[in-house]
Write an enzyme that holds these catalytic residues in place. Structure first.
Site, PDB file in Angstrom:
ATOM      1  CE  LYS A  13      -6.070 -42.707   5.030  1.00 39.10           C
ATOM      2  NZ  LYS A  13      -5.742 -41.457   5.760  1.00 39.10           N
ATOM      3  NE  ARG A  96      -0.907 -41.152   1.614  1.00 40.53           N
ATOM      4  CZ  ARG A  96      -1.087 -42.033   2.607  1.00 40.53           C
ATOM      5  NH1 ARG A  96      -1.328 -43.283   2.349  1.00 40.53           N
ATOM      6  NH2 ARG A  96      -1.044 -41.632   3.856  1.00 40.53           N
ATOM      7  NE  ARG A 135      -1.576 -42.199  13.776  1.00 36.67           N
ATOM      8  CZ  ARG A 135      -1.823 -42.193  12.473  1.00 36.67           C
ATOM      9  NH1 ARG A 135      -3.034 -42.440  12.038  1.00 36.67           N
ATOM     10  NH2 ARG A 135      -0.875 -41.920  11.627  1.00 36.67           N
ATOM     11  NE  ARG A 168       2.202 -43.766  11.122  1.00 35.26           N
ATOM     12  CZ  ARG A 168       1.304 -43.730  10.143  1.00 35.26           C
ATOM     13  NH1 ARG A 168       0.235 -44.500  10.203  1.00 35.26           N
ATOM     14  NH2 ARG A 168       1.454 -42.928   9.114  1.00 35.26           N
ATOM     15  NE  ARG A 179       1.771 -38.604   7.883  1.00 33.86           N
ATOM     16  CZ  ARG A 179       1.234 -39.085   9.006  1.00 33.86           C
ATOM     17  NH1 ARG A 179       1.670 -38.683  10.182  1.00 33.86           N
ATOM     18  NH2 ARG A 179       0.266 -39.960   8.938  1.00 33.86           N
TER      19      ARG A 179
END
Ligand code: AMP
Length: 222
Positions: A13, A96, A135, A168, A179
């Site tokens: 996203k 969400r 990431r 992160r 998550r």
């Protein structure tokens, strides 16, 4: 044009939303980026949100609903006279939960607007975990990298602007597992919400970023 971009953590996203926004002349609104900016600025909201974010939990609904309402009030594209000629909105990371989706619809209805489409980037679970584990993002210009699949030419340094690459805290394995669980439990029902309104398009998010972007653009223009 008001589009909700959906998908589990790691679906792409954050990579695709800014591209789509630029291509179709829309504002990109990322609630995750907004919360990280609050955290970096050390605001009360940011410090409160950080506890939830680092653990991989959702920030409480009312906090998010108030935050997005304030943000959208600053955009002229929310609805009302002239809205069709104003830039649209790409929502990334919101809603969400069902409560957030309903609050968004109510806020838009009050101004005569509505969500035009929800587009979901579909990626299988193993691939999500692979993506999240490597990431990294430029702390300065936010350019996305993957330390294995698309590393910078110089380790730890952004190719675009020379900024530092950071990972992160919520991309640590334990937080990632949580998550994904939170997504299944609280966010997946939002897909059904848009499906029932005949607004959901699911596209394959597994390919290379340029290929996914083509699919995304086609879905947005449908
Ligand atoms: P993201 O960058 O979209 O992955 O969001 C990072 C984190 O910010 C999430 O794991 C949540 O802790 C928080 N967050 C972002 N958007 C929302 C939202 N709409 N509702 C609740 N929490 C959110």
């Amino acid at each position: 044009m008001r589009i909700v971009l959906m998908g589990p953590p790691g679906a792409g996203k954050g990579t695709q939303a800014p591209r789509l926004a630029e291509k179709i002349n829309a504002h990109h609104i990322s609630t995750g980026d907004m919360l990280r900016a609050e955290t970096a600025a050390g605001t009360e909201l940011g410090l409160m949100a950080k506890k939830f974010m680092d653990a991989g939990d959702l920030v409480p609904d009312q906090v998010m609903i108030d935050m997005i309402a304030a943000q959208m009030a600053t955009q002229t594209a929310v609805g009302g006279p002239g809205a069709d000629t104003e830039p649209g909105i790409i929502l990334d990371g919101f809603p969400r939960t069902l409560a957030q989706a309903e609050a968004l619809d109510e806020a838009l209805q009050a101004t005569g607007g509505a969500i035009d489409a929800a587009i979901m980037l579909d990626v299988e679970r193993d691939e999500l975990v692979r993506r999240l584990a490597g990431r990294a993002t430029c702390a300065n210009c936010k350019a996305p990298y993957h330390l294995t699949f698309s590393p910078p030419s110089k380790e730890g340094v952004c190719d675009n602007c020379g900024g530092n690459l950071v990972q992160r805290p919520d991309d640590q394995p334990e937080a990632v597992r949580h998550r994904l669980h939170v997504y299944d439990d609280q966010t997946a029902p939002v897909l059904d919400y848009y499906r029932a309104k005949d607004k959901l398009t699911v596209i394959d998010g597994a390919g290379a970023p340029d290929d996914v972007f083509k699919l995304l653009l086609a879905a947005a223009r449908r």
